[in-house]
Structures are given as structure tokens and as C-alpha cells.
Design a protein around this motif. Structure first.
Motif, PDB file in Angstrom:
ATOM      1  N   ARG A 126      -7.223   9.718  -6.052  1.00  0.00           N
ATOM      2  CA  ARG A 126      -7.400  10.431  -4.791  1.00  0.00           C
ATOM      3  C   ARG A 126      -6.068  10.737  -4.124  1.00  0.00           C
ATOM      4  O   ARG A 126      -6.022  11.436  -3.127  1.00  0.00           O
ATOM      5  N   GLY A 127      -4.983  10.206  -4.631  1.00  0.00           N
ATOM      6  CA  GLY A 127      -3.680  10.478  -4.031  1.00  0.00           C
ATOM      7  C   GLY A 127      -3.286   9.428  -3.017  1.00  0.00           C
ATOM      8  O   GLY A 127      -2.121   9.234  -2.753  1.00  0.00           O
ATOM      9  N   ASN A 128      -4.241   8.747  -2.445  1.00  0.00           N
ATOM     10  CA  ASN A 128      -3.943   7.668  -1.508  1.00  0.00           C
ATOM     11  C   ASN A 128      -5.195   6.839  -1.332  1.00  0.00           C
ATOM     12  O   ASN A 128      -6.280   7.363  -1.460  1.00  0.00           O
ATOM     13  N   PRO A 129      -5.121   5.599  -1.022  1.00  0.00           N
ATOM     14  CA  PRO A 129      -3.953   4.744  -1.147  1.00  0.00           C
ATOM     15  C   PRO A 129      -3.880   4.118  -2.528  1.00  0.00           C
ATOM     16  O   PRO A 129      -4.779   4.272  -3.334  1.00  0.00           O
ATOM     17  N   MET A 130      -2.822   3.394  -2.774  1.00  0.00           N
ATOM     18  CA  MET A 130      -2.613   2.699  -4.023  1.00  0.00           C
ATOM     19  C   MET A 130      -2.161   1.295  -3.659  1.00  0.00           C
ATOM     20  O   MET A 130      -1.465   1.101  -2.674  1.00  0.00           O
ATOM     21  N   VAL A 131      -2.554   0.310  -4.438  1.00  0.00           N
ATOM     22  CA  VAL A 131      -2.282  -1.081  -4.093  1.00  0.00           C
ATOM     23  C   VAL A 131      -1.470  -1.740  -5.196  1.00  0.00           C
ATOM     24  O   VAL A 131      -1.823  -1.644  -6.369  1.00  0.00           O
ATOM     25  N   LEU A 132      -0.382  -2.383  -4.814  1.00  0.00           N
ATOM     26  CA  LEU A 132       0.408  -3.204  -5.726  1.00  0.00           C
ATOM     27  C   LEU A 132       0.385  -4.626  -5.202  1.00  0.00           C
ATOM     28  O   LEU A 132       0.663  -4.852  -4.032  1.00  0.00           O
ATOM     29  N   SER A 133       0.063  -5.587  -6.025  1.00  0.00           N
ATOM     30  CA  SER A 133       0.091  -6.978  -5.614  1.00  0.00           C
ATOM     31  C   SER A 133       1.242  -7.668  -6.335  1.00  0.00           C
ATOM     32  O   SER A 133       1.333  -7.623  -7.550  1.00  0.00           O
ATOM     33  N   PHE A 134       2.116  -8.320  -5.586  1.00  0.00           N
ATOM     34  CA  PHE A 134       3.276  -8.991  -6.152  1.00  0.00           C
ATOM     35  C   PHE A 134       3.056 -10.494  -6.142  1.00  0.00           C
ATOM     36  O   PHE A 134       2.547 -11.056  -5.177  1.00  0.00           O
ATOM     37  N   TRP A 135       3.491 -11.160  -7.226  1.00  0.00           N
ATOM     38  CA  TRP A 135       3.509 -12.631  -7.229  1.00  0.00           C
ATOM     39  C   TRP A 135       4.745 -13.107  -6.518  1.00  0.00           C
ATOM     40  O   TRP A 135       4.686 -13.783  -5.530  1.00  0.00           O
ATOM     41  N   GLU A 136       5.880 -12.742  -7.060  1.00  0.00           N
ATOM     42  CA  GLU A 136       7.152 -13.127  -6.443  1.00  0.00           C
ATOM     43  C   GLU A 136       7.925 -11.842  -6.223  1.00  0.00           C
ATOM     44  O   GLU A 136       8.216 -11.131  -7.149  1.00  0.00           O
ATOM     45  N   SER A 137       8.212 -11.566  -5.007  1.00  0.00           N
ATOM     46  CA  SER A 137       8.897 -10.315  -4.732  1.00  0.00           C
ATOM     47  C   SER A 137      10.206 -10.569  -4.019  1.00  0.00           C
ATOM     48  O   SER A 137      10.428 -11.629  -3.439  1.00  0.00           O
ATOM     49  N   GLU A 138      11.059  -9.587  -4.061  1.00  0.00           N
ATOM     50  CA  GLU A 138      12.358  -9.670  -3.412  1.00  0.00           C
ATOM     51  C   GLU A 138      12.347  -8.989  -2.052  1.00  0.00           C
ATOM     52  O   GLU A 138      13.391  -8.680  -1.513  1.00  0.00           O
ATOM     53  N   PHE A 139      11.172  -8.682  -1.523  1.00  0.00           N
ATOM     54  CA  PHE A 139      11.078  -7.959  -0.262  1.00  0.00           C
ATOM     55  C   PHE A 139      11.459  -8.865   0.894  1.00  0.00           C
ATOM     56  O   PHE A 139      11.013  -9.881   1.146  1.00  0.00           O
ATOM     57  N   PHE A 153       0.859  -1.182   0.000  1.00  0.00           N
ATOM     58  CA  PHE A 153       0.000   0.000   0.000  1.00  0.00           C
ATOM     59  C   PHE A 153       0.896   1.233   0.000  1.00  0.00           C
ATOM     60  O   PHE A 153       1.797   1.345   0.827  1.00  0.00           O
ATOM     61  N   ILE A 154       0.631   2.152  -0.910  1.00  0.00           N
ATOM     62  CA  ILE A 154       1.437   3.368  -1.016  1.00  0.00           C
ATOM     63  C   ILE A 154       0.508   4.555  -0.883  1.00  0.00           C
ATOM     64  O   ILE A 154      -0.548   4.614  -1.526  1.00  0.00           O
ATOM     65  N   SER A 155       0.915   5.525  -0.065  1.00  0.00           N
ATOM     66  CA  SER A 155       0.087   6.719   0.107  1.00  0.00           C
ATOM     67  C   SER A 155       0.833   7.930  -0.437  1.00  0.00           C
ATOM     68  O   SER A 155       1.982   7.842  -0.854  1.00  0.00           O
ATOM     69  N   ARG A 156       0.164   9.065  -0.428  1.00  0.00           N
ATOM     70  CA  ARG A 156       0.696  10.341  -0.906  1.00  0.00           C
ATOM     71  C   ARG A 156       1.150  10.238  -2.353  1.00  0.00           C
ATOM     72  O   ARG A 156       2.202  10.731  -2.737  1.00  0.00           O
ATOM     73  N   LEU A 157       0.341   9.594  -3.139  1.00  0.00           N
ATOM     74  CA  LEU A 157       0.623   9.405  -4.546  1.00  0.00           C
ATOM     75  C   LEU A 157       0.103  10.614  -5.321  1.00  0.00           C
ATOM     76  O   LEU A 157      -0.935  11.171  -4.986  1.00  0.00           O
ATOM     77  N   HIS A 158       0.836  11.035  -6.348  1.00  0.00           N
ATOM     78  CA  HIS A 158       0.397  12.185  -7.130  1.00  0.00           C
ATOM     79  C   HIS A 158      -0.880  11.827  -7.877  1.00  0.00           C
ATOM     80  O   HIS A 158      -1.064  10.700  -8.336  1.00  0.00           O
ATOM     81  N   LYS A 159      -1.786  12.796  -8.021  1.00  0.00           N
ATOM     82  CA  LYS A 159      -3.090  12.524  -8.617  1.00  0.00           C
ATOM     83  C   LYS A 159      -2.996  12.170 -10.091  1.00  0.00           C
ATOM     84  O   LYS A 159      -3.873  11.514 -10.632  1.00  0.00           O
ATOM     85  N   SER A 160      -1.942  12.576 -10.756  1.00  0.00           N
ATOM     86  CA  SER A 160      -1.826  12.278 -12.183  1.00  0.00           C
ATOM     87  C   SER A 160      -1.099  10.965 -12.458  1.00  0.00           C
ATOM     88  O   SER A 160      -0.915  10.603 -13.608  1.00  0.00           O
ATOM     89  N   ALA A 161      -0.690  10.247 -11.431  1.00  0.00           N
ATOM     90  CA  ALA A 161       0.011   8.976 -11.629  1.00  0.00           C
ATOM     91  C   ALA A 161      -0.954   7.928 -12.177  1.00  0.00           C
ATOM     92  O   ALA A 161      -2.118   7.867 -11.790  1.00  0.00           O
ATOM     93  N   THR A 162      -0.447   7.102 -13.090  1.00  0.00           N
ATOM     94  CA  THR A 162      -1.275   6.058 -13.697  1.00  0.00           C
ATOM     95  C   THR A 162      -0.757   4.688 -13.274  1.00  0.00           C
ATOM     96  O   THR A 162       0.348   4.567 -12.725  1.00  0.00           O
TER      97      THR A 162
END
Length: 170
Positions: A157-170, A120-129
Motif C-alpha cells: 500500500r506504500g505506507n506504513p511499513m514496520v521494522l522491528s529491531f533486536w539491538e539497534s544503534e538508534f 514505522f516508515i511511510s511513503r514506501l514504493h509499492k514494489s519494495a519487498t
């Protein structure tokens, strides 16, 4: 300071400390005489200000007012404003209860994927795609899905944004 010792003597004088100022006794006060400080809390001042405000409210009328001066709220206006506030609060609590009863996250078709592999990422710019985010985050792992929360006019809305990873290096 590094390197100041390499300066010529006339410039080194600019960096030399000045002598301390000599102490002189204050002229207007006798430091040997101790005076009682009359310090009190703000409670009496606040009550006095409230009394003055109520007296002005009671004494104020439209005839005494200058041009451009607005009248203070009367008791009836204050009561109606309070009633409206209470109605709004009651309406909000009812809307919250209805939303709480109707909210079923298990039935949400958009909520898919492993929550432990979701970012979950917040404070995202409104024009981000979604494409911009996918391009930026693909270096960290394979992305299953990118979703930006949008308002009714389809603006980010600038927040929140969701990224779902299959295999991540986190």
C-alpha cells in the motif's frame, strides 16, 4: 559578483547598473484629487447571485435549453441526493462502531515485539519487498522482523511499513 573585476572594460559595462527611470506624472489621473472608493464586502453579491440562480432554476424548462446544455438539478433531485448522503454517513458511522467494538489489538498475532524498538516508515514504493528493506536497514542493527502492510490483492500500500529491531544503534 566574484571574478567580474577581471573582465575587460567592454564586458564590465554590461554589468554596470543603469540610471534610474525619470518620474513622469500620470496623464489620465489627477493625483491631487482624492476620490471616494466604493468598496463593499462580497455578501450582497453572493446573495444576488443566489437569487439569480434560483430565478433561473424556476424559469428554466427543457424547451428553453440549447442543444448540449444540461438542466440544473431540481429540488426533488437535490432532496434525494441529500437523503443518499445521509444514508451513506449513517452506514459509515455504524461500520465504524462495529469495527471499534471488534478491534482487539491484544489478539492480533501479527503485532509482536517491543514497540520501543519498532520503526514505522511511510511513503514506501509499492514494489519494495521485505528483502530490500532488510538489506537497507541491517547496517543500523539486527532486524528481528520486517512487515509491509498489503491490500487484499497482496500489493504494497506504500505506507506504513514496520521494522522491528533486536539491538539497534538508534
Amino acid at each position: 559578483m566574484p571574478g567580474t573585476h577581471l573582465l575587460p572594460p567592454n564586458l564590465l559595462k554590461l554589468f554596470a547598473p543603469r540610471p534610474p527611470l525619470p518620474y513622469t506624472r500620470p496623464i489620465d489621473k489627477d493625483i491631487n484629487r482624492v476620490r471616494d472608493k466604493k468598496v463593499s464586502g462580497v455578501g450582497p453579491i453572493i446573495t444576488q447571485l443566489k437569487e439569480n440562480a434560483t430565478e433561473k432554476l424556476a424559469a428554466a424548462s427543457g424547451e428553453n435549453m440549447e442543444e448540449g446544455e444540461e438542466p440544473a438539478f431540481t429540488l426533488s433531485v437535490d432532496v434525494t441526493r441529500q437523503i443518499r448522503r445521509e444514508e451513506r454517513k449513517k452506514r459509515r458511522t455504524e461500520e465504524f462502531k462495529i469495527a471499534k467494538e471488534t478491534y482487539k489489538p491484544a489478539d492480533d498475532t501479527e503485532a509482536v515485539g517491543d514497540p520501543y524498538k519498532t520503526l514505522f516508515i511511510s511513503r514506501l514504493h509499492k514494489s519494495a519487498t521485505e528483502n530490500d528493506l532488510r538489506r537497507e536497514f541491517e547496517t543500523y542493527g539486527t532486524i528481528e522482523r520486517v512487515r509491509i502492510v498489503r491490500d487484499k490483492k497482496n500489493r504494497g500500500r506504500g505506507n506504513p511499513m514496520v521494522l522491528s529491531f533486536w539491538e539497534s544503534e538508534f
